[in-house]
Design a protein around this motif. Structure first.
Motif, PDB file in Angstrom:
ATOM      1  N   GLY A 213      20.514  31.394 -43.574  1.00  0.00           N
ATOM      2  CA  GLY A 213      20.048  30.903 -44.857  1.00  0.00           C
ATOM      3  C   GLY A 213      20.657  31.744 -45.966  1.00  0.00           C
ATOM      4  N   THR A 214      20.619  31.231 -47.184  1.00  0.00           N
ATOM      5  CA  THR A 214      21.144  31.976 -48.319  1.00  0.00           C
ATOM      6  C   THR A 214      20.008  32.609 -49.118  1.00  0.00           C
ATOM      7  N   LEU A 215      20.350  33.626 -49.863  1.00  0.00           N
ATOM      8  CA  LEU A 215      19.358  34.272 -50.711  1.00  0.00           C
ATOM      9  C   LEU A 215      18.803  33.298 -51.749  1.00  0.00           C
ATOM     10  N   GLU A 216      19.659  32.420 -52.242  1.00  0.00           N
ATOM     11  CA  GLU A 216      19.215  31.453 -53.246  1.00  0.00           C
ATOM     12  C   GLU A 216      18.195  30.483 -52.656  1.00  0.00           C
ATOM     13  N   GLU A 217      18.436  30.037 -51.409  1.00  0.00           N
ATOM     14  CA  GLU A 217      17.472  29.142 -50.755  1.00  0.00           C
ATOM     15  C   GLU A 217      16.118  29.831 -50.594  1.00  0.00           C
ATOM     16  N   ALA A 218      16.157  31.091 -50.199  1.00  0.00           N
ATOM     17  CA  ALA A 218      14.912  31.838 -50.015  1.00  0.00           C
ATOM     18  C   ALA A 218      14.209  32.077 -51.345  1.00  0.00           C
ATOM     19  N   ALA A 219      14.976  32.399 -52.375  1.00  0.00           N
ATOM     20  CA  ALA A 219      14.387  32.661 -53.692  1.00  0.00           C
ATOM     21  C   ALA A 219      13.752  31.406 -54.267  1.00  0.00           C
ATOM     22  N   ASN A 220      14.379  30.262 -54.072  1.00  0.00           N
ATOM     23  CA  ASN A 220      13.818  29.010 -54.581  1.00  0.00           C
ATOM     24  C   ASN A 220      12.475  28.695 -53.928  1.00  0.00           C
ATOM     25  N   MET A 221      12.391  28.921 -52.606  1.00  0.00           N
ATOM     26  CA  MET A 221      11.128  28.660 -51.924  1.00  0.00           C
ATOM     27  C   MET A 221      10.068  29.668 -52.347  1.00  0.00           C
ATOM     28  N   ALA A 222      10.461  30.931 -52.456  1.00  0.00           N
ATOM     29  CA  ALA A 222       9.509  31.964 -52.872  1.00  0.00           C
ATOM     30  C   ALA A 222       8.951  31.659 -54.256  1.00  0.00           C
ATOM     31  N   ALA A 223       9.819  31.220 -55.149  1.00  0.00           N
ATOM     32  CA  ALA A 223       9.376  30.911 -56.513  1.00  0.00           C
ATOM     33  C   ALA A 223       8.361  29.771 -56.513  1.00  0.00           C
ATOM     34  N   PHE A 224       8.581  28.776 -55.690  1.00  0.00           N
ATOM     35  CA  PHE A 224       7.593  27.691 -55.599  1.00  0.00           C
ATOM     36  C   PHE A 224       6.259  28.193 -55.067  1.00  0.00           C
ATOM     37  N   ILE A 225       6.301  29.021 -54.026  1.00  0.00           N
ATOM     38  CA  ILE A 225       5.072  29.497 -53.402  1.00  0.00           C
ATOM     39  C   ILE A 225       4.193  30.241 -54.401  1.00  0.00           C
ATOM     40  N   VAL A 226       4.804  31.011 -55.312  1.00  0.00           N
ATOM     41  CA  VAL A 226       4.013  31.810 -56.259  1.00  0.00           C
ATOM     42  C   VAL A 226       3.844  31.112 -57.607  1.00  0.00           C
ATOM     43  N   SER A 227       4.242  29.849 -57.692  1.00  0.00           N
ATOM     44  CA  SER A 227       4.134  29.127 -58.953  1.00  0.00           C
ATOM     45  C   SER A 227       2.715  28.586 -59.152  1.00  0.00           C
ATOM     46  N   PRO A 228       2.343  28.296 -60.385  1.00  0.00           N
ATOM     47  CA  PRO A 228       1.025  27.690 -60.640  1.00  0.00           C
ATOM     48  C   PRO A 228       0.863  26.343 -59.943  1.00  0.00           C
ATOM     49  N   GLU A 229       1.959  25.633 -59.745  1.00  0.00           N
ATOM     50  CA  GLU A 229       1.893  24.307 -59.112  1.00  0.00           C
ATOM     51  C   GLU A 229       1.423  24.368 -57.668  1.00  0.00           C
ATOM     52  N   ASN A 230       1.671  25.485 -56.993  1.00  0.00           N
ATOM     53  CA  ASN A 230       1.283  25.611 -55.590  1.00  0.00           C
ATOM     54  C   ASN A 230      -0.136  26.163 -55.522  1.00  0.00           C
ATOM     55  N   SER A 231      -1.108  25.284 -55.741  1.00  0.00           N
ATOM     56  CA  SER A 231      -2.481  25.732 -55.937  1.00  0.00           C
ATOM     57  C   SER A 231      -3.434  25.403 -54.791  1.00  0.00           C
ATOM     58  N   PHE A 232      -3.002  24.639 -53.794  1.00  0.00           N
ATOM     59  CA  PHE A 232      -3.919  24.223 -52.724  1.00  0.00           C
ATOM     60  C   PHE A 232      -3.403  24.641 -51.347  1.00  0.00           C
ATOM     61  N   VAL A 233      -2.567  25.673 -51.326  1.00  0.00           N
ATOM     62  CA  VAL A 233      -2.067  26.208 -50.059  1.00  0.00           C
ATOM     63  C   VAL A 233      -2.350  27.701 -50.040  1.00  0.00           C
ATOM     64  N   THR A 234      -3.074  28.153 -49.036  1.00  0.00           N
ATOM     65  CA  THR A 234      -3.335  29.582 -48.901  1.00  0.00           C
ATOM     66  C   THR A 234      -3.510  29.929 -47.434  1.00  0.00           C
ATOM     67  N   GLY A 235      -3.171  31.157 -47.085  1.00  0.00           N
ATOM     68  CA  GLY A 235      -3.247  31.597 -45.694  1.00  0.00           C
ATOM     69  C   GLY A 235      -2.185  30.972 -44.816  1.00  0.00           C
ATOM     70  N   PHE A 236      -1.158  30.408 -45.438  1.00  0.00           N
ATOM     71  CA  PHE A 236      -0.139  29.638 -44.710  1.00  0.00           C
ATOM     72  C   PHE A 236       1.167  30.419 -44.624  1.00  0.00           C
ATOM     73  N   THR A 237       1.921  30.158 -43.574  1.00  0.00           N
ATOM     74  CA  THR A 237       3.236  30.756 -43.428  1.00  0.00           C
ATOM     75  C   THR A 237       4.291  29.667 -43.570  1.00  0.00           C
ATOM     76  N   PHE A 238       5.061  29.758 -44.635  1.00  0.00           N
ATOM     77  CA  PHE A 238       6.134  28.800 -44.906  1.00  0.00           C
ATOM     78  C   PHE A 238       7.363  29.163 -44.081  1.00  0.00           C
ATOM     79  N   ASP A 239       7.900  28.191 -43.364  1.00  0.00           N
ATOM     80  CA  ASP A 239       9.136  28.418 -42.607  1.00  0.00           C
ATOM     81  C   ASP A 239      10.357  28.243 -43.489  1.00  0.00           C
ATOM     82  N   LEU A 240      11.370  29.019 -43.197  1.00  0.00           N
ATOM     83  CA  LEU A 240      12.686  28.880 -43.834  1.00  0.00           C
ATOM     84  C   LEU A 240      13.681  29.183 -42.733  1.00  0.00           C
ATOM     85  N   SER A 241      13.814  28.215 -41.810  1.00  0.00           N
ATOM     86  CA  SER A 241      14.429  28.565 -40.529  1.00  0.00           C
ATOM     87  C   SER A 241      15.550  27.665 -40.075  1.00  0.00           C
TER      88      SER A 241
END
Length: 247
Positions: A213-241
């Motif tokens: 994977g690329t750093l940009e792909e990982a950064a884009n997913m990380a940014a979504f996870i910590v964004s205000p829009e991601n408000s109904f997911v917690t305790g979850f492990t997001f795959d990037l595999s």
């Protein structure tokens, strides 16, 4: 873009690799950030031109007291803490069977990969609870789900990180704070570049896309996870595999 305007983040391992790329992305999108890394000179080299948005702190994240002081410094400067992203991590010795693992090395890997993430979360959570809002992301690894042969310390420490995200996600689910983990497969970073070629091939061969994977792909997913829009997911492990893990 202003997705993170008026948001305050703390990012560990911010001087290189995934932490560096995520930090630049959040800065570009308006965040103010406490940039934590053991290598303070690298922080000063990598971050220029945005002093009003940056608080650069050279800190050993395995020192609980210094971590607490660093977090307090960020909160005092910017007034709050909305986001924590734990990127600091090491692989430790690899390509080695469990009976040959050096105990001191295993403890060092756990201190950086797991204990440091615990220390930072412990330090930021009171600030988040004050505002009933927060986003915590612990960067784990697909190795924490599946276990990579020859990487006992790394795999076990990242499994512990995933376990912590599950626990914390449940503990703070009613507070407006989400806690999640990210489990990348092999991402092309300096950490991976330093690993033995045989170990990298072992991991890459498991990926259906047959690439890192690329750093940009990982950064884009990380940014979504910590964004205000991601408000109904917690305790979850997001795959990037790249298809390696689908569970």
């Amino acid at each position: 873009m202003n997705t993170f305007e008026n948001q305050v983040a703390v990012i560990t391992g911010a001087a290189s690799g995934l932490g560096l790329v995520i930090a630049h992305k959040l800065l570009y999108e308006g965040a103010r950030i406490g940039l934590l890394d053991l290598n303070e000179q690298a922080l000063n080299d990598e971050f220029v031109g945005n002093p009003e948005q940056e608080e650069r702190i050279g800190v050993d994240v395995t020192d609980e007291q210094r971590v607490a002081q660093a977090v307090a410094r960020v909160a005092e400067r910017f007034g709050k803490i909305d986001i924590l992203i734990n990127c600091a991590g090491i692989t430790g010795a690899t390509n080695i069977k469990s009976h040959e693992v050096d105990t001191a090395n295993l403890q060092k890997v756990f201190n950086i990969n797991f204990m440091a993430s615990f220390y930072t979360a412990k330090a930021v959570l009171p600030y988040m609870l004050q505002n009933n809002y927060g986003r915590i992301l612990h960067v784990a690894s697909i190795a924490g789900k599946e276990g990579n042969a020859g990487m006992l310390a790394y795999s076990a420490s990242k499994a512990a990180v995933i376990g912590m995200a599950k626990v914390q996600g449940k503990e703070y689910a009613e507070t407006g704070i989400t806690v999640n983990a990210l489990a990348p497969a092999v991402i092309q970073t300096p950490l991976v570049d330093a690993m033995p070629e045989a170990q990298v091939k072992y991991m890459t061969d498991k990926i259906p896309m047959k690439r890192c994977g690329t750093l940009e792909e990982a950064a884009n997913m990380a940014a979504f996870i910590v964004s205000p829009e991601n408000s109904f997911v917690t305790g979850f492990t997001f795959d990037l595999s790249g298809g390696r893990a689908t569970y």
